[in-house]
Enzyme design. Structure first.
Site, PDB file in Angstrom:
ATOM      1  N   ASP A 347      92.044  18.300  39.446  1.00 37.25           N
ATOM      2  CA  ASP A 347      91.775  18.132  38.027  1.00 37.25           C
ATOM      3  C   ASP A 347      92.207  19.390  37.273  1.00 37.25           C
ATOM      4  OD1 ASP A 347      90.336  16.824  35.725  1.00 37.25           O
ATOM      5  OD2 ASP A 347      89.106  18.636  35.904  1.00 37.25           O
ATOM      6  N   GLU A 383      97.032  17.439  38.531  1.00 32.51           N
ATOM      7  CA  GLU A 383      97.018  17.011  37.141  1.00 32.51           C
ATOM      8  C   GLU A 383      97.605  18.204  36.389  1.00 32.51           C
ATOM      9  OE1 GLU A 383      93.976  15.052  33.895  1.00 32.51           O
ATOM     10  OE2 GLU A 383      93.249  16.730  35.075  1.00 32.51           O
TER      11      GLU A 383
END
Length: 716
Positions: A347, A383
């Site tokens: 993330d 990401e």
């Protein structure tokens, strides 16, 4: 219990069959106490750790067994203005705890300062937090893995299914009610059968590390459903564990992985190492903040009372500290070696590369992973952005990393929405995004292609709403992305209009057909294969209810759509041309006129420069040569297959296509047309016309005879 000096490694609580070694890093602490509790959470016993080696405080307790509750109290200066927030009144979780005793419960005593004090975090609170903070638990990590083997799916054959543990299983009727929403539900036969029916190879799970529901959500009677507010990087989240069973959460998680592996399915974890649940300077003191705030967190250089925040969540881990890097690496290795997972999706990964202020793809974090003998062999997905300046880093991660390709998502959405001028961008994205990955030495599978993910509209909502509708989040619809590149097909939200419903169905087919026929690694959001809607909410992070949970009660139309998706994935897996490991050349190869890819106009002729530059072109085709894959399989044999022809019509009007001629006048066989409910495998000779409806896609297969070594279009 016999107290011995112990060792500084490994960090955390390690049981060796006779006792437990406890080790905790804190560079700026003056004193550390290990606190033991009985199973009722009472009768605290404090043991001063008198041994300290290289800033690691350690002790060995002979006679302590797995299941022991414990925590730490750490003494040192309380000088927030200098970055130090020690407060021994706060019981602290072991950063290396592999198991917690209970979920978090909010209370004022969890804060190191006095709530409501005019000095805010500069004040000092003396309330004991032991009654509310979860206890760390000494874990017995033994487990019978049997003959567990990692599926080891090659990147170019990987098909990812992104899912939430609870969201996927909570409403599944064939799962016993007491198992729904848990790790064991994912290990159940109904879930595995669904994944096998789809044909996906890899299950990517939203965060399963122990998380904390933010206090402002709890006050609104909401929760952090997605779980991107983690604190314990070794402990599986208790909310996904079945209670009142002999298997502890560790064993339940391992059972899930073992069952999925037995079915040939990989497990990838979505991990959040960019920030922790302790938030900004006004957040609670639960773990890192009280152990050594200035070591674990990135503080503002000129004013260390405050935190650098590249995630929008209040803080950022200090990637410049070797012990923080070690914490993350130890966590990753633990999940690979002990829990048998097959990879990770990071993330806001750009935040991990900020050693100074700019994102640096040669940062320590990436270099350490590259040389690690364990982690360099598993799948790593970034990401590739954060909220800091220069944080959008799609295409800039180093070799060995795949990335969520946000540019692919946006281009595909815009094309099928009907935006003008999308032809060059759309063609680049569906052919592997060579502009992003080729120059750095990466392959097409560095691009994880997706149309929808957990963060944003579902596929059904993408074709049903022009605007987000996040009122249920109680933030006055201010949260969530505003630019969704969505189109409601004429009516906002639910409708009974059959023409609009038919158009929405076709658009969903167009999106997923594009996804699975593109070069790169496709990722499917769970529920998109079954028409899951969140009623226009594009930020369901706090909706632990039927808005987020997937319904398995399918209408006949949705059952047919599910079967269509299964067939799409089957086509991708059986046609080698969609599993390329190398980028297209797009030019004559080996001194001949044979080309591996050709872009065509609706007349079946090569697209001209004028057509490429014309902003109004919305209808075109692409030919992929099955005998020009230029690759070999695991046995060293040339990879060859059928040639495939795709025509896209993103315009508002039907078009008449002219199919290009094939060598020896061999015919094309239609595979499917998204404008049709069913498509019979008819043959069409080269040069014949084919009517393609507005906003639709058609796929043709050029069957290749084995003795023919050069299958291509006859025109050059």
């Amino acid at each position: 219990m016999i107290v011995k000096p112990g060792k500084p490694y490994p960090l955390g609580a390690t049981w060796d069959g006779k006792g437990v070694n406890f080790a905790l890093f804190s560079e700026n602490a003056a004193q550390v106490e290990l606190c033991l509790f009985d199973n009722s959470g009472q009768n605290e016993q404090r043991i001063v750790l008198r041994e300290e080696t290289d800033f690691i405080w350690h002790v060995y307790l002979e006679g302590v067994l797995p299941g022991q509750y414990y925590g730490y109290r750490v003494y040192g200066p309380h000088e927030p203005e200098k970055g130090h927030r020690f407060n021994p009144h706060k019981l602290l979780i072991d950063p290396y705890a592999k198991l917690l005793s209970r979920p978090f419960r909010w209370d004022k005593s969890l804060f190191g300062y006095r709530i409501g004090d005019p000095e805010e975090d500069l004040s000092f609170d003396e309330q004991d937090s032991a009654a509310f903070v979860p206890f760390s638990v000494v874990a017995d990590t033994s487990f019978s893995w049997g003959e567990d083997r990692r599926p080891s799916i090659p990147w170019h054959k990987t098909i990812i299914y992104e899912a939430h543990v609870k969201g996927l299983t909570q409403l599944m009727p064939d799962i016993p009610e007491e198992l729904r929403g848990t790790y064991l539900a994912l290990a159940s036969e109904p879930v595995i059968n669904h994944l096998l029916r789809l044909g996906v190879t890899t299950l990517e799970l939203l965060p399963v590390h122990q998380h904390v529901d933010e206090s402002h959500l709890v006050e609104k009677k909401l929760t952090n459903y997605w779980g991107y507010n983690t604190l314990c990087y070794f402990a599986p989240d208790l909310r996904f564990a079945v209670q009142n069973t002999k298997l502890d959460p560790l064993a339940q998680f391992k059972t899930m992985v073992r069952s999925l592996h037995a079915a040939g399915i990989e497990v990838i974890l979505d991990v959040v190492y960019n920030h922790t649940a302790e938030g900004n300077h006004l957040g609670p003191t639960l773990c890192f903040r009280g152990i050594d705030n200035s070591s674990y967190y990135r503080l503002v250089p000129d004013n260390p009372r405050y935190y650098m925040d590249f995630s929008g969540c209040g803080n950022s881990l200090n990637m410049r500290n070797p012990r923080v890097i070690q914490l993350i690496m130890d966590s990753l290795r633990y999940w690979v070696c002990e829990m048998h997972v097959d990879g990770f999706r990071f993330d806001l990964a750009a935040a991990l590369a900020r050693e100074l202020y700019e994102v640096d793809k040669l940062s320590t974090f990436f270099e350490v992973i590259r040389q690690d003998p364990v982690l360099s062999q598993v799948k790593m997905i970034a990401e590739p952005w954060d909220i800091g300046a220069g944080g959008y880093q799609v295409g800039n991660f180093p070799v060995g990393w795949a990335e969520w390709n946000g540019k692919y998502r946006d281009a595909v959405r815009k094309f099928w929405k009907g935006d003008l001028g999308m032809l060059p961008e759309f063609a680049t994205r569906i052919s592997g995004s060579s502009d992003l990955y080729e120059q750095s030495g990466r392959k097409p599978y560095a691009s994880v292609n997706f149309v929808c993910c957990h963060d944003g509209f579902t596929l059904m909502d993408l074709v049903s709403y022009n605007q987000k509708h996040n009122e249920a989040n109680l933030e006055d619809n201010r949260d969530g992305q505003n630019d969704n590149y969505s189109w409601n097909c004429g009516v906002e939200g639910p409708t009974e209009d059959p023409s609009i419903l038919q158009l929405r169905l076709r658009q969903r087919k167009n999106f997923l057909s594009t996804l699975f026929l593109s070069i790169g690694v496709p990722m499917l959001l769970s529920g998109d294969e079954m028409g899951h809607s969140q009623k226009g909410n594009n930020n369901c992070y706090c909706q632990d209810n039927e808005l987020s949970w997937i319904s398995w009660k399918l209408t006949p139309q949705e059952e047919k759509f599910l079967q269509f998706v299964c067939e799409l994935i089957k086509i991708r897996k059986t046609e080698p041309v969609f599993q390329r490991r190398k980028f297209f050349h797009g030019r004559a190869i080996r001194g001949s006129e044979v080309r591996d890819i050709r872009w065509l106009d609706i007349n079946g002729e090569p697209l001209t420069d004028e057509s490429w530059n014309a902003g109004y072109i919305k209808s075109f085709g692409v030919y992929l040569a099955g005998d020009m894959i230029e690759d070999v399989d695991e046995q060293g044999n040339p990879v060859e297959g059928n040639s495939m022809l795709i025509f896209f019509n993103g315009s508002e009007n039907p078009v008449s296509l002219t199919l290009p001629k094939r060598r020896e006048d061999k015919p094309w066989t239609i595979v499917f047309d998204t404008a049709k409910d069913e498509t019979a495998p008819e043959e069409y000779p080269g040069g014949s016309a084919y009517p393609l409806k507005e906003r639709s896609l058609v796929l043709f297969r050029g069957f290749r005879e084995k003795e023919n070594k050069q299958e291509n279009l006859s025109s050059s």
